[in-house]
Design a protein around this motif. Sequence first.
Motif, short mmCIF file in Angstrom:
data_model
loop_
_atom_site.label_atom_id
_atom_site.label_comp_id
_atom_site.label_asym_id
_atom_site.label_seq_id
_atom_site.Cartn_x
_atom_site.Cartn_y
_atom_site.Cartn_z
N ALA A 101 -7.67 -1.09 14.99
CA ALA A 101 -7.52 -1.80 16.26
C ALA A 101 -6.79 -3.13 16.13
O ALA A 101 -6.81 -3.94 17.04
CB ALA A 101 -8.91 -2.03 16.90
N THR A 102 -6.16 -3.36 14.99
CA THR A 102 -5.40 -4.59 14.81
C THR A 102 -4.02 -4.27 14.26
O THR A 102 -3.77 -3.19 13.73
CB THR A 102 -6.09 -5.56 13.82
N ALA A 103 -3.15 -5.25 14.38
CA ALA A 103 -1.84 -5.20 13.73
C ALA A 103 -1.68 -6.50 12.96
O ALA A 103 -2.11 -7.56 13.42
CB ALA A 103 -0.73 -5.05 14.76
N GLY A 104 -1.10 -6.42 11.78
CA GLY A 104 -0.90 -7.61 10.99
C GLY A 104 0.01 -8.60 11.69
O GLY A 104 1.07 -8.22 12.20
N ARG A 105 -0.40 -9.85 11.76
CA ARG A 105 0.42 -10.88 12.40
C ARG A 105 1.30 -11.61 11.40
O ARG A 105 1.86 -12.67 11.69
CB ARG A 105 -0.50 -11.85 13.14
N GLY A 106 1.40 -11.04 10.25
CA GLY A 106 2.21 -11.55 9.17
C GLY A 106 1.87 -10.76 7.94
O GLY A 106 1.08 -9.79 7.99
#
Length: 371
Positions: A270-275
Amino acid sequence: MAGAGRIVVKVGSSSLTTPDGHIDRERISDLADVLAERRAAGTEVVLVSSGAMAAGIGPMGLPARPRDLATQQAAASVGQGLLIAHYTRAFAAHGLTAAQVLLTVEDLMRRVQHRNARRALRRLLDIGAVPIINENDTVATHEIRFGDNDRLAALVAHLLRADALLLLSDVDALYDDDPARSGAQRIARVVDPRDLDGVAVGSAGRRGVGTGGMVTKVESARIATEAGVPTVLTSAANARAALAGEQVGTLFVAGSGRRPSTRQLWLAHATAGRGSVVLDPGAVRAVVGEHASLLPAGVVKVEGDFTAGDPVDLCDEDGKVIARGLVNYDAAEIPELMGRSTRWLARELGPEYEREIVHRDDLVLLSPSER
């Protein structure tokens, strides 16, 4: 499904509203009838319901679903009251109390909120109420745009150790092609994610009033099954048949391994890497082989602009994503720390720097299909 003692049911916006954006009272009443029957049979039922934003479109005089975040939030605020009022009346007709619970995915990630949410939901079930959960769209940000009510339902199923998850949409099953095309075949059973290799899942619902589409429903099923919760995906019209255990829709078979934590499920799905943070070979071996924390000494490069607490991708030197975790530093801080031991950092910069880049409890390894 037929023998489940606790079921989480998720229904989408398109199953609850008319084409012009108004709440369809008859559809809500029909769904309440089905769930009340199951509740009367002794099953605990939790409903995760979308529809607040769609319900607010008509009363606000909007011609279509708003695109800007502020108007989306306003529509959700107007529509949520209408939505819960209709549910309250529909369940009251069966002598049941509807209880509104507004959450965001992040509410399930913070330890205190996670514990409080579980305690409140369990108490509501103990007293015989029907919890009706919706994402708190009025204050949510990117969640509104990514259809996280599907994922939220899977996380709630995990949180409550549900026996089954039922995902209701405007499509009666998952198909190997666009179901509107001749020759499309229903996929009756998914045992492993690889069963869907080559299947174009698509990204939007038919009606266009929801946000998740089939992609997030399949992802939701994957989260739930990894947590040991079998999942059925079908249309709202098939809800009664699905709850009775009839072979409708698509069954996603639950995994048999150890249940991951809610935080691990959230990070992986449920997340995507923001870096990203690039690791040297030794750090890769430690993180992957030993499930160790990522220390500053093993970092060789930082990419992107993120702040402490954000999810970031952990990559090897070839750029392959191997894990995702919650980072303890801002992106701008890490270059000064790279290659240094935590002991050296504590001595030279202060004791607050004697901490990991990513702690192992806030880290999940990713399979190739999750990267």
